[in-house]
Design a protein around this motif. Structure first.
Motif, PDB file in Angstrom:
ATOM      1  N   VAL A 178       0.817  -1.133  -0.040  1.00 15.81           N
ATOM      2  CA  VAL A 178      -0.068  -0.033   0.095  1.00 15.81           C
ATOM      3  C   VAL A 178       0.811   1.286  -0.097  1.00 15.81           C
ATOM      4  N   GLN A 179       2.008   1.158   0.808  1.00 15.78           N
ATOM      5  CA  GLN A 179       2.687   2.443   0.659  1.00 15.78           C
ATOM      6  C   GLN A 179       3.456   2.654  -0.620  1.00 15.78           C
ATOM      7  N   LEU A 180       3.762   1.634  -1.479  1.00 15.49           N
ATOM      8  CA  LEU A 180       4.595   1.926  -2.536  1.00 15.49           C
ATOM      9  C   LEU A 180       3.407   2.280  -3.465  1.00 15.49           C
ATOM     10  N   ALA A 181       2.273   1.915  -3.558  1.00 14.22           N
ATOM     11  CA  ALA A 181       1.257   2.157  -4.345  1.00 14.22           C
ATOM     12  C   ALA A 181       0.823   3.701  -4.129  1.00 14.22           C
ATOM     13  N   VAL A 182       0.708   4.186  -3.083  1.00  6.45           N
ATOM     14  CA  VAL A 182       0.334   5.612  -2.830  1.00  6.45           C
ATOM     15  C   VAL A 182       1.579   6.517  -3.078  1.00  6.45           C
ATOM     16  N   ALA A 183       2.921   6.111  -2.625  1.00  3.99           N
ATOM     17  CA  ALA A 183       3.959   6.933  -2.852  1.00  3.99           C
ATOM     18  C   ALA A 183       4.100   7.071  -4.525  1.00  3.99           C
ATOM     19  N   GLY A 184       3.937   5.972  -5.247  1.00  2.00           N
ATOM     20  CA  GLY A 184       3.852   6.198  -6.493  1.00  2.00           C
ATOM     21  C   GLY A 184       2.991   7.048  -7.316  1.00  2.00           C
ATOM     22  N   ALA A 185       1.686   6.932  -6.628  1.00  2.00           N
ATOM     23  CA  ALA A 185       0.543   7.924  -6.982  1.00  2.00           C
ATOM     24  C   ALA A 185       1.045   9.272  -6.788  1.00  2.00           C
ATOM     25  N   ALA A 186       1.651   9.549  -5.513  1.00  2.00           N
ATOM     26  CA  ALA A 186       1.717  10.744  -5.102  1.00  2.00           C
ATOM     27  C   ALA A 186       2.956  11.412  -6.337  1.00  2.00           C
ATOM     28  N   MET A 187       3.961  10.773  -6.592  1.00  2.00           N
ATOM     29  CA  MET A 187       4.919  11.271  -7.386  1.00  2.00           C
ATOM     30  C   MET A 187       4.361  11.524  -8.820  1.00  2.00           C
ATOM     31  N   LEU A 188       3.264  10.549  -9.337  1.00  2.00           N
ATOM     32  CA  LEU A 188       2.655  10.959 -10.538  1.00  2.00           C
ATOM     33  C   LEU A 188       1.616  12.092 -10.233  1.00  2.00           C
ATOM     34  N   GLY A 189       1.058  12.550  -9.322  1.00  2.00           N
ATOM     35  CA  GLY A 189       0.227  13.570  -9.285  1.00  2.00           C
ATOM     36  C   GLY A 189      -1.203  12.924  -9.070  1.00  2.00           C
ATOM     37  N   TRP A 190      -1.430  11.738  -8.976  1.00  2.00           N
ATOM     38  CA  TRP A 190      -2.722  11.199  -8.999  1.00  2.00           C
ATOM     39  C   TRP A 190      -3.577  11.058  -7.874  1.00  2.00           C
ATOM     40  N   THR A 191      -3.071  11.635  -6.612  1.00  2.00           N
ATOM     41  CA  THR A 191      -3.583  12.063  -5.562  1.00  2.00           C
ATOM     42  C   THR A 191      -4.533  13.097  -5.230  1.00  2.00           C
ATOM     43  N   PRO A 192      -5.643  13.296  -4.441  1.00  2.00           N
ATOM     44  CA  PRO A 192      -6.350  14.645  -4.422  1.00  2.00           C
ATOM     45  C   PRO A 192      -5.405  15.912  -4.200  1.00  2.00           C
ATOM     46  N   GLY A 193      -4.184  15.713  -3.701  1.00  2.00           N
ATOM     47  CA  GLY A 193      -3.365  17.014  -3.437  1.00  2.00           C
ATOM     48  C   GLY A 193      -2.111  16.649  -2.661  1.00  2.00           C
ATOM     49  N   VAL A 194      -1.005  17.387  -2.727  1.00  2.00           N
ATOM     50  CA  VAL A 194       0.084  16.991  -2.016  1.00  2.00           C
ATOM     51  C   VAL A 194      -0.090  16.763  -0.542  1.00  2.00           C
ATOM     52  N   SER A 195      -0.934  17.666   0.230  1.00  2.00           N
ATOM     53  CA  SER A 195      -1.215  17.589   1.550  1.00  2.00           C
ATOM     54  C   SER A 195      -2.091  16.340   1.831  1.00  2.00           C
ATOM     55  N   TRP A 196      -2.564  15.612   0.924  1.00  2.00           N
ATOM     56  CA  TRP A 196      -3.285  14.528   1.185  1.00  2.00           C
ATOM     57  C   TRP A 196      -2.305  13.460   1.891  1.00  2.00           C
ATOM     58  N   ILE A 197      -1.025  13.595   1.453  1.00  2.00           N
ATOM     59  CA  ILE A 197      -0.103  12.372   1.921  1.00  2.00           C
ATOM     60  C   ILE A 197      -0.244  12.372   3.422  1.00  2.00           C
ATOM     61  N   HIS A 198      -0.376  13.439   4.081  1.00  2.00           N
ATOM     62  CA  HIS A 198      -0.355  13.632   5.480  1.00  2.00           C
ATOM     63  C   HIS A 198      -1.679  12.690   5.952  1.00  2.00           C
ATOM     64  N   GLY A 199      -2.721  12.784   5.396  1.00  2.00           N
ATOM     65  CA  GLY A 199      -3.979  12.063   5.675  1.00  2.00           C
ATOM     66  C   GLY A 199      -3.682  10.501   5.548  1.00  2.00           C
ATOM     67  N   PHE A 200      -2.953  10.218   4.729  1.00  2.00           N
ATOM     68  CA  PHE A 200      -2.660   8.770   4.220  1.00  2.00           C
ATOM     69  C   PHE A 200      -1.756   8.144   5.538  1.00  2.00           C
ATOM     70  N   VAL A 201      -0.699   8.935   5.894  1.00  2.00           N
ATOM     71  CA  VAL A 201       0.049   8.648   6.991  1.00  2.00           C
ATOM     72  C   VAL A 201      -0.691   8.365   8.009  1.00  2.00           C
ATOM     73  N   LEU A 202      -1.298   9.443   8.438  1.00  2.00           N
ATOM     74  CA  LEU A 202      -2.401   9.269   9.769  1.00  2.00           C
ATOM     75  C   LEU A 202      -3.223   8.046   9.515  1.00  2.00           C
ATOM     76  N   ALA A 203      -3.743   7.706   8.621  1.00  2.00           N
ATOM     77  CA  ALA A 203      -4.613   6.510   8.383  1.00  2.00           C
ATOM     78  C   ALA A 203      -3.640   5.118   8.708  1.00  2.00           C
ATOM     79  N   LEU A 204      -2.684   5.359   8.002  1.00  2.00           N
ATOM     80  CA  LEU A 204      -1.558   3.890   8.192  1.00  2.00           C
ATOM     81  C   LEU A 204      -1.336   3.940   9.510  1.00  2.00           C
TER      82      LEU A 204
END
Length: 717
Positions: free
Chosen positions: A243-269
């Motif tokens: 899951v971490q690799l998938a989300v990190a790859g999506a963030a590098m490609l700009g596929w996440t809702p926003g750059v700050s969304w990564i903090h929400g993912f870290v909190l959820a994980l």
């Protein structure tokens, strides 16, 4: 990945530590290179309230004075507005990707213009000023840069140090990976968060993504760690990395809702670790050792991570200003690594012991010397040969002597403390007079030294002291042959037994055995001397007294000879050290006293008050001394008071024996304190004191009453 976690690498701890130091040097060295080569303007810019940026500080040789407001930068690619957005320390707090991409694009344009020498800034009054950049250099790096790099290196080396000694252990590998994630996000953030102003946008993006990858990888490793330690909960731990690799790859490609969304993912994980912690807590019920280790383990993890989540992740996810700089909060992660390191010595986390600290400290000492050499060469611009000479001189003249002095002082203090304790142990053990007292003293010392919750003696042959049940139990030979002594849950259950405990237990056990040997040697010597005295009395004095009994012509002479013979037999009985029950002693004392009453013609009233006389045990010394006090009291009443009637009363209860002899003779003056003290009275006092009791003389109904009170030993089993 699964294969790496299932097959232990065939390398030595030294090799793994060297590899870890190499990785640390590579990442930290890369951060140092990038930060030192970043373009510098000699300016410190802050956001201006009315728009643009303001020069807060400037070098004296620079073209801009403090207080100057800049509106834009003129570059070959166009006009770039200068706003507070460009001064943001953490790009991942910008929210939508549009703001993040604009931030990266502006920095790229500014850095390209500076590299081509074509950077011109526009003042608030419309005037323009060309700016020239130069490499920043190591000496200009702020303390926050070094702080973040050192925090990342310290966490990674602590985690890698555990892996070096447990390379085949899955949880140790997850822990090492969490340290690697910390090294990545700390060193990446150290470069871009402490930049002066300009940094190539492409480098900013790479560093920002590295920081994001390190943070998510750190969290995924924690999830995997709690899924495997202290109990393995199954094979679901790879899902955290997937899951971490998938989300990190999506963030590098700009596929996440926003750059700050990564903090929400870290909190959820990170939130999943609480679920795993509850499962681990439930699984360790009824297992005090595992539960204690888990409590310390969870405390170490959550003390730092929860502080960071509350002070950085949550505000960034909600778009709220951070209460403290993110780089400063990196230090809270050291609570986790240092706490788990301390837990190794307290609970043997990851099955390691105190020697782990010694080995890692020696390795880190060498790394410190190398870093010192590098700092001299880089920061102070000393030649390589000169830096090496200064480093060696400082190590030889300062570091190693200081280290040796501290170490020697600590060792002397530890040795002195142990020597003082050893003296106390010896004094307590060798002062015991009986084997039972020695055993009691020994058990008391073990309880005082280790504070076990249980101390049990069992019938089991044990050759030497040993620790079993993962440090829960210490077993050592007991004083009785073929028996073992078991100590469980040291320090009232708050820790496990260590190697030092085995050494101390062996020292105490050796002293106890020597004290027992000395005690038995004393007893054998006393028995031999007692036997010699008994033979001399029996063969010489006994034969002469017996001849005197048969040769006596007068009744008084015969009675005196028989009394002397009886006293001699009492002495022999005492020397034989034969104990008896109170009932048996009462029978002998009563028979002797009745015989004297018949022979000497006085009236006797004998009374016994108490129950269970056969259960109370009298030593030979007690039996002889009490009998002689009774005999001397009767003799005094007949000889000095000329008594015709004697009342003897014996009472016993609650471990106390009372013997009183009351006569009807002439007691003398009314105040007993005025009575004359003779040889017999002094002998009675001495015998009472020898038994640990008291004796008193009082006026009776008609004559005098003598009362002896002595403690009785515990009832015989």
């Amino acid at each position: 990945m699964a294969g790496w976690f299932s097959s232990p690498p065939r390398v030595s701890p030294q090799t793994l530590l060297a590899l870890a130091a190499g990785v640390c040097a590579l990442v930290a060295g890369g951060a140092l290179f990038l930060a030192s080569q970043a373009p510098a303007l000699g300016l410190r810019l802050v956001e201006h309230e009315a728009g643009g940026v303001r020069v807060a500080e400037a070098s004296e040789a620079g073209p801009l004075a403090p207080g100057t407001v800049l509106r834009a930068a003129l570059t070959p690619s166009g006009r770039v507005p200068l706003e507070g957005l460009l001064l943001v320390d953490e790009p991942d707090q910008l929210g939508p990707w549009e703001r993040y991409d604009d931030f990266i694009a502006r920095h790229t344009a500014l850095a390209d213009a500076a590299a081509r020498g074509a950077l011109v800034v526009e003042r608030e009054d419309g005037g323009t000023v060309p700016l020239v950049t130069h490499p920043r250099g190591l000496a200009a790096l702020p303390w926050l840069f070094w702080y973040q790099v050192l925090v990342g290196c310290a966490g990674f080396l602590l985690a890698a140090g555990m892996l070096a000694f447990r390379p085949s252990d899955g949880p140790a590998r997850h822990f090492a990976l969490s340290g690697l994630g910390m090294l990545l996000f700390c060193c990446a953030a150290a470069v871009y968060s402490t930049r002066e102003f300009l940094l190539d946008g492409r480098l900013l993006w790479a560093l920002s993504m590295t920081n994001m990858f390190g943070a998510t990888f750190f969290t995924a490793a924690l999830v995997a760690l709690l899924a495997c330690y202290p109990r393995h909960l199954g094979w679901g731990w790879p899902l955290a990395y997937v899951v971490q690799l998938a989300v990190a790859g999506a963030a590098m490609l700009g596929w996440t809702p926003g750059v700050s969304w990564i903090h929400g993912f870290v909190l959820a994980l990170f939130s999943t670790t609480f679920v795993l912690a509850l499962v681990q807590w439930w699984g360790t019920r009824g297992r005090p050792v595992e539960r204690a280790a888990l409590m310390w383990f969870l405390l170490s993890i959550y003390l730092g991570t929860c502080l960071f989540a509350g002070a950085v992740l949550l505000p960034a996810f909600l778009g709220v200003a951070l209460p403290v700089a993110q780089g400063v909060m990196f230090a809270v992660f050291l609570f986790m690594f240092a706490g788990i390191a301390l837990g190794i010595t307290r609970y043997r986390l990851f099955e390691l012991d105190r020697w782990w600290f010694r080995a890692l400290s020696w390795f880190l000492g060498g790394v410190a010397v190398i870093l010192f050499d590098f700092a001299l060469a880089a920061v102070l611009q000393v030649s390589q040969l000169g830096a090496l000479g200064v480093a060696l001189a400082a190590s030889g003249w300062l570091y190693f002597p200081l280290r040796q002095a501290v170490w020697s002082r600590w060792r002397r203090r530890a040795g002195r403390d142990r020597g003082d304790r050893a003296g106390q142990w010896m004094l307590a053990l060798f002062s015991a007079r009986t084997e039972e007292a020695l055993r009691s003293q020994w058990h008391g010392l073990l309880r005082a030294e280790f504070a076990p919750l249980e101390l049990l003696e069992s019938e089991e042959p044990v050759a030497t002291a040993r620790v079993s049940q993962d440090g829960l139990e210490l077993t050592l030979p007991a004083l009785r042959d073929g028996h073992a002594l078991r100590l469980r849950h040291p320090a009232r259950g708050s820790r496990l037994f260590r190697r030092e405990d085995i050494e101390d237990a062996q020292v105490i056990a050796g002293m106890a055995r020597r004290a027992l040997e000395a005690q038995r040697e004393r007893e054998q010597g006393a028995l031999a001397e007692r036997g010699r005295l008994m033979r001399d009395l029996h063969d010489d004095l006994g034969a002469k007294l017996l001849s005197l009994v048969y040769m006596a012509r007068e009744s008084e002479t015969e009675a005196l000879a028989r009394s002397a013979l009886r006293d001699m037999r009492d002495v022999l009985t005492a020397l034989e050290a034969a104990s008896c029950s109170l009932a048996e002693a009462l029978g002998d004392w009563g028979a002797e006293t009745r015989g004297r009453a018949e022979a000497m013609g006085f009236q006797l009233v004998w009374t016994e008050e108490g129950t269970g006389a056969e259960r109370w045990q009298l030593s030979a010394r007690q039996r002889t001394n009490i009998g002689r006090v009774l005999r001397e009291s009767i003799t005094n009443a007949l000889k000095h008071a000329r008594a015709e009637r004697l009342e003897v009363r014996v009472r016993w209860s609650d471990g106390q024996l009372s013997l009183s002899v009351e006569d009807d003779g002439a007691a003398g003056p009314s105040e007993p304190s005025a009575w004359k003290t003779g040889t017999g009275t002094r002998a009675i006092r001495q015998r009472a004191a020898d038994l640990g009791g008291t004796v008193s003389w009082e006026a009776g109904a008609a004559g005098c009453r003598v009362e002896l009170r002595v403690p009785l030993e515990a009832p015989a089993a």
